[in-house]
Design a protein around this motif. Sequence first.
Motif, short mmCIF file in Angstrom:
data_model
loop_
_atom_site.label_atom_id
_atom_site.label_comp_id
_atom_site.label_asym_id
_atom_site.label_seq_id
_atom_site.Cartn_x
_atom_site.Cartn_y
_atom_site.Cartn_z
N LEU A 89 8.04 -29.55 7.47
CA LEU A 89 8.06 -29.99 8.85
C LEU A 89 9.37 -29.59 9.52
O LEU A 89 9.37 -29.07 10.64
CB LEU A 89 7.87 -31.51 8.94
N SER A 92 9.44 -25.81 10.06
CA SER A 92 8.46 -25.39 11.07
C SER A 92 8.95 -25.71 12.48
O SER A 92 8.77 -24.91 13.40
CB SER A 92 7.12 -26.09 10.82
N LEU A 93 9.60 -26.85 12.65
CA LEU A 93 10.13 -27.21 13.97
C LEU A 93 11.25 -26.27 14.38
O LEU A 93 11.35 -25.88 15.55
CB LEU A 93 10.63 -28.65 13.95
N ALA A 147 1.15 -33.09 10.80
CA ALA A 147 2.21 -32.24 11.33
C ALA A 147 3.02 -31.61 10.20
O ALA A 147 3.51 -30.47 10.32
CB ALA A 147 3.13 -33.04 12.24
N GLU A 148 3.15 -32.32 9.07
CA GLU A 148 3.89 -31.80 7.92
C GLU A 148 3.19 -30.63 7.24
O GLU A 148 3.79 -29.94 6.40
CB GLU A 148 4.13 -32.92 6.90
N VAL A 150 1.87 -28.00 8.91
CA VAL A 150 1.94 -26.79 9.74
C VAL A 150 2.82 -25.74 9.05
O VAL A 150 4.00 -26.00 8.76
CB VAL A 150 2.51 -27.11 11.14
N ALA A 155 3.69 -22.24 12.93
CA ALA A 155 4.77 -22.77 13.77
C ALA A 155 5.33 -21.69 14.68
O ALA A 155 5.62 -21.94 15.86
CB ALA A 155 5.88 -23.34 12.89
N PHE A 193 3.01 -32.87 16.43
CA PHE A 193 3.89 -31.70 16.32
C PHE A 193 4.48 -31.35 17.68
O PHE A 193 5.64 -30.96 17.80
CB PHE A 193 3.12 -30.51 15.75
#
Length: 280
Positions: A89, A92-93, A147-148, A150, A155, A193
């Motif tokens: 996560l 990806s962010l 969301a974790e 992705v 992303a 996300f």
Amino acid sequence: MDIILLIQAVIMGIVEGITEFLPISSTGYLILSADIMSFWTKEKVDLFVVVVQFGAILAVIYDYWGRLWHALTGLVTGEADGLKNPRQLGLSLIVATIPVMILGFTFADEIKLYLFNPVTVAIMLIIGGLLIFYVENRPKTIIAEEAEDVSLKTALMIGLIQCFALIPGTSRSGATIVGALWLGVSRKASAEFSFFLGIPVIVGAALLDLVKHHGVMTTSEDWLVLGIGTVVSFIVALLCIRLLVAWVSRRDFKIFAWLRIITGILVLIAAWGFGYQMAG
């Protein structure tokens, strides 16, 4: 003390808090609201529209503090009290944030100068609404339930799609949520996300704007107006985040598509049929 100005700041904060995490364009509705109310000068409105979003994003940090902290520490340790994919996560962010940061930093002033007006907002509201209908109606294969889940590739694609949100009326939440849905992320994970992705983007944009344009705030009343709008947006956004997650857990986003399209059409009618004056 201009009481009317303070009331307008409260209204703007409410508009921001309601619209920030919905796929309907908070910036677009703020521009339209400011134009309708003749709120402040254009230079101060442009700064207000960016900075007031900081209040809404604080609501995300408050509401999701546990998961965000685990994602941050997971970048280092790879573990977070049993949370699935904490490092994933966080990475990806970061990956999803890079494209819009580069474009936003490079073209922010030009975007404000040429695109911050009601007609641009109206056109993008309609286009975004049609895209929501398209994505909701196409067959879906879910590749990320949370969301974790992705991936870095997904992303990056979401981050590139988010760049379109630099155009007022597109909606950062709308672009990221619809983009994530199109790529196979579940509705709930798409919304969350998008919430998380807004933190670096909005905080970065707000700080950059404050540094570059703080000179337009010339009095203590100016800062009070900005502060009131930000606090109100935090309170309202805190309520709306929970409502949106509950909504998407049971329903689709088509109602927001209708809202975008109807609003866009009404603004275009006002602009072209009844002499609506464009902001700026």
